[in-house]
Design a protein around this motif. Sequence first.
Motif, PDB file in Angstrom:
ATOM      1  N   HIS A 318       0.852  -1.192   0.000  1.00 13.16           N
ATOM      2  CA  HIS A 318       0.000   0.000   0.000  1.00 13.16           C
ATOM      3  C   HIS A 318       0.890   1.246   0.000  1.00 13.16           C
ATOM      4  CE1 HIS A 318      -3.709  -2.233   1.070  1.00 13.16           C
ATOM      5  NE2 HIS A 318      -2.912  -2.958   1.819  1.00 13.16           N
ATOM      6  N   ILE A 319       0.636   2.155  -0.923  1.00 17.19           N
ATOM      7  CA  ILE A 319       1.250   3.469  -0.867  1.00 17.19           C
ATOM      8  C   ILE A 319       0.227   4.393  -0.206  1.00 17.19           C
ATOM      9  CG2 ILE A 319       2.202   5.412  -2.146  1.00 17.19           C
ATOM     10  CD1 ILE A 319       3.964   2.923  -2.187  1.00 17.19           C
ATOM     11  N   VAL A 320       0.595   4.931   0.936  1.00 18.66           N
ATOM     12  CA  VAL A 320      -0.317   5.741   1.737  1.00 18.66           C
ATOM     13  C   VAL A 320       0.065   7.208   1.592  1.00 18.66           C
ATOM     14  CG1 VAL A 320      -1.056   6.255   4.098  1.00 18.66           C
ATOM     15  CG2 VAL A 320      -0.718   3.885   3.377  1.00 18.66           C
ATOM     16  N   VAL A 321      -0.933   8.070   1.459  1.00 25.09           N
ATOM     17  CA  VAL A 321      -0.682   9.505   1.347  1.00 25.09           C
ATOM     18  C   VAL A 321      -1.070  10.182   2.660  1.00 25.09           C
ATOM     19  CG1 VAL A 321      -1.391  11.647   0.214  1.00 25.09           C
ATOM     20  CG2 VAL A 321      -0.943   9.587  -1.141  1.00 25.09           C
ATOM     21  N   ALA A 357      -3.947  16.216   6.217  1.00 25.74           N
ATOM     22  CA  ALA A 357      -3.507  15.081   7.030  1.00 25.74           C
ATOM     23  C   ALA A 357      -3.246  15.515   8.472  1.00 25.74           C
ATOM     24  CB  ALA A 357      -2.246  14.460   6.431  1.00 25.74           C
ATOM     25  N   GLN A 358      -2.669  16.701   8.647  1.00 24.21           N
ATOM     26  CA  GLN A 358      -2.429  17.227   9.990  1.00 24.21           C
ATOM     27  C   GLN A 358      -3.750  17.468  10.707  1.00 24.21           C
ATOM     28  OE1 GLN A 358       0.778  18.019  11.394  1.00 24.21           O
ATOM     29  NE2 GLN A 358      -0.405  18.206  13.279  1.00 24.21           N
ATOM     30  N   ARG A 359      -4.732  17.964   9.979  1.00 21.17           N
ATOM     31  CA  ARG A 359      -6.025  18.285  10.581  1.00 21.17           C
ATOM     32  C   ARG A 359      -6.803  17.032  10.965  1.00 21.17           C
ATOM     33  NH1 ARG A 359     -10.826  18.801   8.078  1.00 21.17           N
ATOM     34  NH2 ARG A 359      -9.858  19.082   6.027  1.00 21.17           N
ATOM     35  N   GLY A 367     -11.474   9.265  -1.401  1.00 15.69           N
ATOM     36  CA  GLY A 367     -12.392  10.368  -1.660  1.00 15.69           C
ATOM     37  C   GLY A 367     -11.753  11.726  -1.385  1.00 15.69           C
ATOM     38  N   GLU A 368     -10.991  11.801  -0.311  1.00 21.32           N
ATOM     39  CA  GLU A 368     -10.314  13.061   0.020  1.00 21.32           C
ATOM     40  C   GLU A 368      -9.261  13.410  -1.021  1.00 21.32           C
ATOM     41  OE1 GLU A 368     -10.807  12.841   4.897  1.00 21.32           O
ATOM     42  OE2 GLU A 368      -9.167  11.787   3.872  1.00 21.32           O
ATOM     43  N   LEU A 369      -8.560  12.422  -1.513  1.00 20.05           N
ATOM     44  CA  LEU A 369      -7.553  12.665  -2.545  1.00 20.05           C
ATOM     45  C   LEU A 369      -8.203  13.155  -3.837  1.00 20.05           C
ATOM     46  CD1 LEU A 369      -5.176   9.609  -1.968  1.00 20.05           C
ATOM     47  CD2 LEU A 369      -4.652  12.028  -1.552  1.00 20.05           C
ATOM     48  N   ARG A 370      -9.327  12.531  -4.197  1.00 25.99           N
ATOM     49  CA  ARG A 370     -10.029  12.974  -5.413  1.00 25.99           C
ATOM     50  C   ARG A 370     -10.540  14.404  -5.241  1.00 25.99           C
ATOM     51  NH1 ARG A 370     -11.933   7.415  -5.450  1.00 25.99           N
ATOM     52  NH2 ARG A 370     -11.128   6.352  -7.321  1.00 25.99           N
TER      53      ARG A 370
END
Length: 383
Positions: A318-321, A357-359, A367-370
Amino acid sequence: MESANQSKVIIDDTTLRDGEQTAGVVFSKREKLAIARLLDGIGVQELECGIPAMGEEERDMVRSLVDLGLNARLITWNRAVIPDIEASLACGVGAVDISLSVSDQMIAHKLHTSRVGVVEQLKRALGFAKEHSLYVSVGGEDASRADLSFLAELMEITRALGGDRFRFCDTLGILDPFTMYEKVKALRTAVPELDIEVHTHNDLGMATANAIAGIKAGARFVNTTVNGLGERAGNAALEEVVMALKLACGIDPAIDTHRFHEISRFVGRASQRPVPPWKAVVGERVFSHESGLHADGVIKDSRNYEGFDPSEVGLRRHIVVGKHSGTSGLVERYRELGIELSRDEATSLMGAVRTMAQRVKRSLSDGELRSLHDSMQLTLRAA
């Protein structure tokens, strides 16, 4: 460990016995049969399958396991007393572990007897078992706290009476790998004709390391449980021991590891002990990469940051962002989502990714990435 033994390490998995002794764990009959088939299917050579002396329901369970006709040898756990061994005989098994306490602490404060009493108990129980042509492992409960000369005496009696191996138990999980190695090596030297089995607990987080140390010192048999289930902090985990033998020791125990993930999940559900995502070897996220340096390295060549291919244990990468991502990981993750992102676009998105990501205090969802990508596209069009 002598090279002649390296190809002969035998896994004795005790998920069905010590694993079920995890506080609050109960396997159904269907689950036990399924676990036995799964372990047998991947080549586990021996299964410690129950305690017949517990009662008729347990004996019926053991008989059902015998009726499966598995390739693995089935061995039952017994106190070193004749009635327990008779209960195992009634189940049709051909192998037994007969357990007796061997440390002065337990001899005095649990058994309320003496070393002489323990010796006599061993002679009676082992003699009876061998009279009935059973394969016998003599289990030394609390061997890690026992006097080594007394253990050697018990091992010599075991050998002389036809016992097949001696189980060195770190019952309290108090040893470190260096001491485990020294103790097992000393016993191997004292009674070289008798095989040694190691049974380790994880109270200090060293069950797998201690199991490997015992094997390196000359033990041929090792106890494991799936996911490391077991009393208190658990036992040495099957998946960890097997992969450590293969990768760290160059010893192939002839186990098909590709179904480890499947077996781990099944036992996790059956035991109602979900497998943590970070669990060594079989955790869902142990092949996840977020930090820019690691993601970039693994994308270029997985061997840069992975000791073995995730497919070897039935997992995937998995590549995680998230907060620590770099442009390479971001480009790769969007590619997996079907979005081709240039390096310049990835650089432009990086600030927004890290802020979100900090928040939210986690990695970002698909969905957030899109949504972030859509916002960037709108901004570019507006400009």
